[in-house]
Design an enzyme around this catalytic site. Structure first.
Site, PDB file in Angstrom:
ATOM      1  N   SER A 164      -3.885   6.518  -2.624  1.00  0.00           N
ATOM      2  CA  SER A 164      -3.819   5.112  -2.993  1.00  0.00           C
ATOM      3  C   SER A 164      -4.731   4.010  -3.815  1.00  0.00           C
ATOM      4  O   SER A 164      -5.409   4.262  -3.521  1.00  0.00           O
ATOM      5  CB  SER A 164      -2.547   4.008  -2.022  1.00  0.00           C
ATOM      6  OG  SER A 164      -2.633   2.386  -2.583  1.00  0.00           O
ATOM      7  N   TYR A 177      -5.006  -0.044   6.208  1.00  0.00           N
ATOM      8  CA  TYR A 177      -3.966   0.599   5.563  1.00  0.00           C
ATOM      9  C   TYR A 177      -5.358   1.091   4.572  1.00  0.00           C
ATOM     10  O   TYR A 177      -5.084   2.348   4.439  1.00  0.00           O
ATOM     11  CB  TYR A 177      -2.833   0.067   4.885  1.00  0.00           C
ATOM     12  CG  TYR A 177      -2.604   0.646   3.722  1.00  0.00           C
ATOM     13  CD1 TYR A 177      -1.616   1.570   4.177  1.00  0.00           C
ATOM     14  CD2 TYR A 177      -2.686   0.502   2.222  1.00  0.00           C
ATOM     15  CE1 TYR A 177      -1.073   2.078   3.384  1.00  0.00           C
ATOM     16  CE2 TYR A 177      -1.998   1.535   1.509  1.00  0.00           C
ATOM     17  CZ  TYR A 177      -1.550   2.220   1.503  1.00  0.00           C
ATOM     18  OH  TYR A 177      -0.554   2.511   0.568  1.00  0.00           O
TER      19      TYR A 177
END
Length: 203
Positions: free
Chosen positions: A124, A149
């Site tokens: 990501s 994350y």
């Protein structure tokens, strides 16, 4: 493969959807079979938060499947409250990175035997906000779910770069890293970077 099943099934490939929730996976598989006409879309149980489940899946796969041409590591968790996997790893790191790392390791020889083959690790844009905090790898001293994350997505990128280096020049195998959310979550990635920058500098 873990994610990315519809494009492969549309090309007539035999696709295995490895998923923790097999009921939801079967519903998705049914839709894919109906849309593509490919009946070789199969669901298997795989919980990336449990290394026992990962090993059981790999053992079953290797016993049943003689070839593996594409491994797509796409499943993951995001913004979880603090929790740990069955083996005691922080959830984001354990599922998003360590689970895929182990799965890839267990299937690597089959990929080699099936060359040309490819490994795709989905990361990501949020990896720009990540750091590998070796002094607190599992967030036991300080935890921020957004940053956790980001750290796991950075681990994906570093893993893929090292894997690509090790596989370089060996048959036609390739390790590839890309961001599936590069466009959809560009704004979210910027939000994380803007709000986590100072915290990262202090730590």
């Amino acid at each position: 493969m873990s994610g990315g099943s519809e494009p492969c099934s549309a090309r007539g490939a035999r696709v295995i959807i490895a998923c923790r929730d097999t009921a939801k996976a079967e519903a998705a598989a049914s839709e894919i079979r109906a849309e593509t006409g490919n009946q070789q879309v199969i669901v298997k149980k795989l919980d990336l938060a449990d290394t026992k489940s990962i090993r059981e899946f790999a053992e079953e796969f290797l016993g049943e499947e003689k070839e593996l041409h594409i491994l797509i590591n796409n499943a993951g968790v995001m913004l979880c409250p603090y929790s740990k996997t069955a083996d005691g790893f922080e959830m984001h790191l354990g599922v998003n990175h360590l689970g895929h790392f182990l799965l890839t390791f267990l299937l690597l020889e089959r990929l080699k035997q099936s060359a040309p083959a490819r490994i795709v690790n989905v990361s990501s844009l949020a990896h720009h906000g990540g750091r590998i905090r070796f002094h607190d790898l599992h967030g036991e001293k300080s935890y921020n779910r957004g940053l956790a994350y980001c750290h796991s997505k950075l681990a994906n990128v570093l893993f893929t770069r090292e894997l690509a280096r090790r596989l370089q020049g060996k048959s036609q195998r390739q390790a590839e890293c890309f961001s599936a959310w590069l466009f959809e979550h560009r704004g979210w990635g910027k939000w994380i970077e803007e709000r986590s920058g100072n915290w990262l500098c202090r730590n």
